[in-house]
Design a protein around this motif. Structure first.
Motif, PDB file in Angstrom:
ATOM      1  N   HIS A  57       0.671  -1.070  -0.163  1.00  0.00           N
ATOM      2  CA  HIS A  57      -0.146   0.211  -0.004  1.00  0.00           C
ATOM      3  C   HIS A  57       0.556   1.576   0.221  1.00  0.00           C
ATOM      4  CE1 HIS A  57      -3.322   2.411   0.522  1.00  0.00           C
ATOM      5  NE2 HIS A  57      -2.917   3.047   1.938  1.00  0.00           N
ATOM      6  N   GLY A  58       1.829   0.756   1.292  1.00  0.00           N
ATOM      7  CA  GLY A  58       2.890   2.287   1.183  1.00  0.00           C
ATOM      8  C   GLY A  58       3.542   3.030  -0.600  1.00  0.00           C
ATOM      9  N   LYS A  59       4.370   1.765  -1.109  1.00  0.00           N
ATOM     10  CA  LYS A  59       4.675   1.732  -2.544  1.00  0.00           C
ATOM     11  C   LYS A  59       3.787   1.989  -3.131  1.00  0.00           C
ATOM     12  CE  LYS A  59       7.013  -1.211  -4.111  1.00  0.00           C
ATOM     13  NZ  LYS A  59       7.397  -3.134  -4.742  1.00  0.00           N
ATOM     14  N   ALA A  60       2.488   1.998  -3.550  1.00  0.00           N
ATOM     15  CA  ALA A  60       1.334   2.385  -4.404  1.00  0.00           C
ATOM     16  C   ALA A  60       1.006   3.220  -3.938  1.00  0.00           C
ATOM     17  CB  ALA A  60       0.096   1.361  -4.177  1.00  0.00           C
ATOM     18  N   ALA A  61       0.962   4.877  -2.251  1.00  0.00           N
ATOM     19  CA  ALA A  61       0.293   5.163  -2.208  1.00  0.00           C
ATOM     20  C   ALA A  61       1.547   6.671  -2.937  1.00  0.00           C
ATOM     21  CB  ALA A  61       0.147   5.584  -0.852  1.00  0.00           C
ATOM     22  N   ALA A  63       4.310   5.672  -4.924  1.00  0.00           N
ATOM     23  CA  ALA A  63       4.289   5.721  -7.076  1.00  0.00           C
ATOM     24  C   ALA A  63       3.288   6.923  -7.275  1.00  0.00           C
ATOM     25  CB  ALA A  63       3.699   4.983  -7.330  1.00  0.00           C
ATOM     26  N   ALA A  64       1.861   6.720  -6.920  1.00  0.00           N
ATOM     27  CA  ALA A  64       1.136   7.985  -7.783  1.00  0.00           C
ATOM     28  C   ALA A  64       1.298   9.439  -7.063  1.00  0.00           C
ATOM     29  CB  ALA A  64      -0.190   7.582  -6.596  1.00  0.00           C
ATOM     30  N   LYS A  65       1.711   9.464  -6.156  1.00  0.00           N
ATOM     31  CA  LYS A  65       2.946  10.689  -5.778  1.00  0.00           C
ATOM     32  C   LYS A  65       3.887  11.455  -6.694  1.00  0.00           C
ATOM     33  CE  LYS A  65       1.899  11.858  -1.412  1.00  0.00           C
ATOM     34  NZ  LYS A  65       2.519  11.613   0.371  1.00  0.00           N
TER      35      LYS A  65
END
Length: 65
Positions: A57-61, A63-65
């Motif tokens: 979840h942290g990696k996805a968040a 990457a979204a920034k």
């Protein structure tokens, strides 16, 4: 999901509680390293699968920034 063989679980059974046996991607290796780090740091936030989901979840968040 980036790996069609393990659905980014690291397990060919596509189960978060399964063996880390996917050789088609580096998720199994990455997950084993994360679990070793959590054990060294004595992180007790649940099971290994919970720690993996938090990490993903942290990696996805990020990457979204």
């Amino acid at each position: 999901m980036t790996c069609v063989h393990c659905d980014d679980t690291g397990s060919l059974s596509k189960d978060l509680e399964g063996y880390l046996d996917c050789s088609h991607c580096d998720v199994a290796t990455e997950r084993a390293a994360l679990e070793a780090w959590a054990a060294r740091e004595r992180i007790q936030y649940g099971s290994e699968s919970s720690i993996w989901l938090i990490y993903q979840h942290g990696k996805a968040a990020a990457a979204a920034k």
